[in-house]
Design a protein around this motif. Structure first.
Motif, PDB file in Angstrom:
ATOM      1  N   ARG A 106      30.356  12.913  91.095  1.00  0.00           N
ATOM      2  CA  ARG A 106      29.094  13.423  90.556  1.00  0.00           C
ATOM      3  C   ARG A 106      28.353  12.406  89.592  1.00  0.00           C
ATOM      4  O   ARG A 106      27.508  12.040  89.421  1.00  0.00           O
ATOM      5  CB  ARG A 106      29.542  14.811  89.911  1.00  0.00           C
ATOM      6  N   ASN A 107      29.261  11.931  88.845  1.00  0.00           N
ATOM      7  CA  ASN A 107      28.963  11.013  87.821  1.00  0.00           C
ATOM      8  C   ASN A 107      28.456   9.600  88.402  1.00  0.00           C
ATOM      9  O   ASN A 107      27.765   8.956  87.951  1.00  0.00           O
ATOM     10  CB  ASN A 107      30.162  10.932  86.759  1.00  0.00           C
ATOM     11  N   LEU A 108      29.503   9.370  89.455  1.00  0.00           N
ATOM     12  CA  LEU A 108      28.871   7.993  90.085  1.00  0.00           C
ATOM     13  C   LEU A 108      27.511   8.243  90.730  1.00  0.00           C
ATOM     14  O   LEU A 108      26.694   7.103  90.687  1.00  0.00           O
ATOM     15  CB  LEU A 108      29.844   7.786  91.248  1.00  0.00           C
ATOM     16  N   ASP A 109      27.050   9.320  91.214  1.00  0.00           N
ATOM     17  CA  ASP A 109      25.807   9.490  91.766  1.00  0.00           C
ATOM     18  C   ASP A 109      24.844   9.584  90.814  1.00  0.00           C
ATOM     19  O   ASP A 109      23.520   8.897  90.788  1.00  0.00           O
ATOM     20  CB  ASP A 109      25.608  10.833  92.442  1.00  0.00           C
ATOM     21  N   LEU A 110      24.959   9.833  89.414  1.00  0.00           N
ATOM     22  CA  LEU A 110      24.200   9.922  88.297  1.00  0.00           C
ATOM     23  C   LEU A 110      23.823   8.542  87.584  1.00  0.00           C
ATOM     24  O   LEU A 110      22.775   8.377  87.231  1.00  0.00           O
ATOM     25  CB  LEU A 110      24.811  10.799  87.136  1.00  0.00           C
ATOM     26  N   LEU A 111      24.889   7.802  87.791  1.00  0.00           N
ATOM     27  CA  LEU A 111      24.928   6.408  87.136  1.00  0.00           C
ATOM     28  C   LEU A 111      24.501   5.414  88.066  1.00  0.00           C
ATOM     29  O   LEU A 111      24.036   4.009  87.436  1.00  0.00           O
ATOM     30  CB  LEU A 111      26.323   6.025  86.649  1.00  0.00           C
ATOM     31  N   ARG A 112      24.734   5.446  89.407  1.00  0.00           N
ATOM     32  CA  ARG A 112      24.350   4.302  90.474  1.00  0.00           C
ATOM     33  C   ARG A 112      23.153   3.690  90.421  1.00  0.00           C
ATOM     34  O   ARG A 112      22.001   4.556  90.013  1.00  0.00           O
ATOM     35  CB  ARG A 112      24.999   4.849  91.690  1.00  0.00           C
ATOM     36  N   ARG A 113      22.783   2.542  90.745  1.00  0.00           N
ATOM     37  CA  ARG A 113      21.768   1.929  90.892  1.00  0.00           C
ATOM     38  C   ARG A 113      20.923   2.407  91.961  1.00  0.00           C
ATOM     39  O   ARG A 113      21.211   2.821  93.046  1.00  0.00           O
ATOM     40  CB  ARG A 113      21.893   0.416  90.940  1.00  0.00           C
ATOM     41  N   GLY A 162      45.534  14.954  70.623  1.00  0.00           N
ATOM     42  CA  GLY A 162      43.952  15.062  71.046  1.00  0.00           C
ATOM     43  C   GLY A 162      43.560  13.750  71.554  1.00  0.00           C
ATOM     44  O   GLY A 162      42.323  13.879  72.427  1.00  0.00           O
ATOM     45  N   ALA A 163      43.940  12.366  71.039  1.00  0.00           N
ATOM     46  CA  ALA A 163      43.275  11.306  71.574  1.00  0.00           C
ATOM     47  C   ALA A 163      43.892  11.285  73.180  1.00  0.00           C
ATOM     48  O   ALA A 163      43.041  10.751  73.969  1.00  0.00           O
ATOM     49  CB  ALA A 163      43.817  10.150  70.811  1.00  0.00           C
ATOM     50  N   THR A 164      45.126  11.246  73.421  1.00  0.00           N
ATOM     51  CA  THR A 164      45.738  11.248  74.621  1.00  0.00           C
ATOM     52  C   THR A 164      44.843  12.207  75.686  1.00  0.00           C
ATOM     53  O   THR A 164      44.620  11.688  76.783  1.00  0.00           O
ATOM     54  CB  THR A 164      47.227  11.677  74.669  1.00  0.00           C
ATOM     55  N   ASP A 165      44.558  13.480  75.213  1.00  0.00           N
ATOM     56  CA  ASP A 165      43.873  14.289  76.143  1.00  0.00           C
ATOM     57  C   ASP A 165      42.417  13.758  76.495  1.00  0.00           C
ATOM     58  O   ASP A 165      41.997  13.869  77.477  1.00  0.00           O
ATOM     59  CB  ASP A 165      43.608  15.819  75.336  1.00  0.00           C
ATOM     60  N   ALA A 166      41.666  13.101  75.424  1.00  0.00           N
ATOM     61  CA  ALA A 166      40.338  12.627  75.626  1.00  0.00           C
ATOM     62  C   ALA A 166      40.575  11.192  76.568  1.00  0.00           C
ATOM     63  O   ALA A 166      39.582  11.258  77.677  1.00  0.00           O
ATOM     64  CB  ALA A 166      39.719  11.856  74.305  1.00  0.00           C
ATOM     65  N   VAL A 167      41.633  10.562  76.762  1.00  0.00           N
ATOM     66  CA  VAL A 167      41.788   9.513  77.448  1.00  0.00           C
ATOM     67  C   VAL A 167      42.116   9.830  79.028  1.00  0.00           C
ATOM     68  O   VAL A 167      41.487   9.566  79.901  1.00  0.00           O
ATOM     69  CB  VAL A 167      43.077   8.639  76.981  1.00  0.00           C
ATOM     70  N   VAL A 168      42.847  10.951  79.233  1.00  0.00           N
ATOM     71  CA  VAL A 168      43.031  11.569  80.337  1.00  0.00           C
ATOM     72  C   VAL A 168      41.787  11.935  81.119  1.00  0.00           C
ATOM     73  O   VAL A 168      41.450  11.848  82.291  1.00  0.00           O
ATOM     74  CB  VAL A 168      44.263  12.739  80.139  1.00  0.00           C
ATOM     75  N   LYS A 169      41.008  12.967  80.266  1.00  0.00           N
ATOM     76  CA  LYS A 169      39.824  13.637  80.794  1.00  0.00           C
ATOM     77  C   LYS A 169      38.781  12.140  81.138  1.00  0.00           C
ATOM     78  O   LYS A 169      38.218  12.567  82.279  1.00  0.00           O
ATOM     79  CB  LYS A 169      39.120  14.294  79.591  1.00  0.00           C
ATOM     80  N   PHE A 170      38.856  11.157  80.604  1.00  0.00           N
ATOM     81  CA  PHE A 170      38.012   9.989  81.005  1.00  0.00           C
ATOM     82  C   PHE A 170      38.481   9.440  82.199  1.00  0.00           C
ATOM     83  O   PHE A 170      37.527   9.330  83.103  1.00  0.00           O
ATOM     84  CB  PHE A 170      38.041   8.907  79.836  1.00  0.00           C
ATOM     85  N   ILE A 171      39.645   9.259  82.306  1.00  0.00           N
ATOM     86  CA  ILE A 171      40.243   8.754  83.553  1.00  0.00           C
ATOM     87  C   ILE A 171      40.039   9.495  84.818  1.00  0.00           C
ATOM     88  O   ILE A 171      39.753   9.136  86.014  1.00  0.00           O
ATOM     89  CB  ILE A 171      41.989   8.643  83.474  1.00  0.00           C
ATOM     90  N   GLU A 172      39.975  11.030  84.455  1.00  0.00           N
ATOM     91  CA  GLU A 172      39.934  11.673  85.861  1.00  0.00           C
ATOM     92  C   GLU A 172      38.505  12.231  86.110  1.00  0.00           C
ATOM     93  O   GLU A 172      37.981  12.855  87.181  1.00  0.00           O
ATOM     94  CB  GLU A 172      40.690  13.054  85.530  1.00  0.00           C
ATOM     95  N   THR A 173      37.445  11.956  85.145  1.00  0.00           N
ATOM     96  CA  THR A 173      36.101  12.016  85.556  1.00  0.00           C
ATOM     97  C   THR A 173      35.039  11.209  85.352  1.00  0.00           C
ATOM     98  O   THR A 173      33.903  11.259  86.135  1.00  0.00           O
ATOM     99  CB  THR A 173      35.849  13.239  84.409  1.00  0.00           C
ATOM    100  N   PHE A 174      35.421   9.853  84.838  1.00  0.00           N
ATOM    101  CA  PHE A 174      34.671   8.804  84.961  1.00  0.00           C
ATOM    102  C   PHE A 174      34.908   8.273  86.241  1.00  0.00           C
ATOM    103  O   PHE A 174      36.015   7.611  86.436  1.00  0.00           O
ATOM    104  CB  PHE A 174      34.635   7.867  83.528  1.00  0.00           C
ATOM    105  N   PRO A 175      33.781   7.534  86.948  1.00  0.00           N
ATOM    106  CA  PRO A 175      34.282   6.740  88.095  1.00  0.00           C
ATOM    107  C   PRO A 175      34.727   5.462  87.818  1.00  0.00           C
ATOM    108  O   PRO A 175      34.455   4.928  86.884  1.00  0.00           O
ATOM    109  CB  PRO A 175      32.828   6.647  88.823  1.00  0.00           C
ATOM    110  N   PRO A 176      35.767   5.005  88.723  1.00  0.00           N
ATOM    111  CA  PRO A 176      36.403   3.850  88.500  1.00  0.00           C
ATOM    112  C   PRO A 176      35.122   2.650  88.238  1.00  0.00           C
ATOM    113  O   PRO A 176      34.276   2.411  88.765  1.00  0.00           O
ATOM    114  CB  PRO A 176      37.162   3.519  89.764  1.00  0.00           C
TER     115      PRO A 176
END
Length: 301
Positions: free
Chosen positions: A11-18, A143-157
């Protein structure tokens, strides 16, 4: 590759792609906006110099501050670091490390390294982190580790060919009595000639706020003034929701950013010249250091 992505990443890849078609802004429109800002800065700089006032640097925080409550902007609004406020800073640093990590990053390790680097740097929450209790450190790490995990699993590579840059400093003009600037959490892409390919992204560990889009429009304006080529998109990426709120950059968006930025610069110069600060109540009254002596804020709360 796409088959390995989570639905949130797709979903986020589709939003951000060129887009398929190149984005090229009208050169005359960009030159007109740039000339307008040059004229405003020259006029306000002259006023500051005539009054013998100190230089003014305006970033997104100070712009929101002077447009929010002038009394808080000019007052002694001391800030205290704690677990809640430092967690966001550490999470940002850890995510930035992970983006440039060559191997598969371990979130908790990234957080520990981020803490060490912040302490060594000596800025931001460095002093607080250095004296935090074991319980506070553990709470923050969680709390910081939770944020990093959330980024890894939801932001496209991130493809290295997009030339990702973290903590990208931007400013305009290069020097002077009035300078606009800041640091962007993540920038993807670079301009190619007159074609806009850049995406400016702010990472958010908290809830959505109306000024987040204003902050990004300000970044788009500074980037346009700096390079002559606007970014193609701006986005706030909310880690808790795993979702990007994206806005296409347009000439109208840049005009809106100019109006807000100029309003802030004019107010900042007027206050430097001695105009009495106005008091505007709002959500920030709850954390304002002036609360005890501010009747307006106290009444609002």
């Amino acid at each position: 590759m796409v088959a390995d992505l989570t639905p949130a990443q797709l979903r986020n890849l589709d939003l951000l792609r060129r887009a398929d078609e190149p984005i090229v802004f009208d050169r005359d429109a960009i030159e007109s906006l740039t000339t307008e800002m040059h004229d405003v800065v020259e006029h306000l700089s002259g006023r500051l110099q005539a009054a013998g006032m100190a230089d003014i640097f305006l970033n997104k925080t100070r712009i929101a501050g002077v447009l929010g409550c002038e009394a808080r902007y000019v007052g002694d609004d001391s800030f205290e670091w704690n677990v809640a406020t430092a967690t966001g800073t550490v999470a940002h640093r850890a995510i930035e490390l992970g983006i440039n990590w060559r191997d598969e990053p371990v979130p908790a390790e990234l957080v520990d390294i981020a803490i060490e680097l912040i302490i060594a740097d000596g800025r931001g929450p460095a002093v607080w982190l250095g004296s935090a209790s074991p319980a506070e450190r553990a709470d923050l790490r969680g709390g910081a580790t939770d944020a990093v995990v959330k980024f890894i699993e939801t932001f496209p590579p991130i493809d290295p060919r997009s030339r990702p840059v973290v903590e990208s400093s931007i400013r305009w003009p290069v020097r002077g009595p009035i300078v606009f600037g800041g640091k962007v959490d993540l920038v993807l892409g670079v301009a190619a000639g007159a074609e806009s390919r850049k995406v400016v992204i702010d990472l958010k560990t908290g809830a959505t706020r109306a000024e987040h889009l204003d902050d990004l429009r300000f970044y788009a304006l500074v980037e346009t003034l700096r390079t002559g080529v606007p970014p193609r998109k701006v986005a706030s990426f909310y880690l808790a929701a795993g979702n990007a709120v994206v806005e296409d950059v347009t000439v109208d968006l840049l005009r809106s950013a100019i109006r807000r930025t100029v309003d802030a610069a004019v107010a900042a110069v007027e206050l430097a010249e001695g105009r009495a600060a106005t008091t505007t109540p709002g959500a920030m009254c709850r954390w304002c250091a002036l609360q005890a002596e501010c009747d307006t804020g106290s009444a609002y709360l």
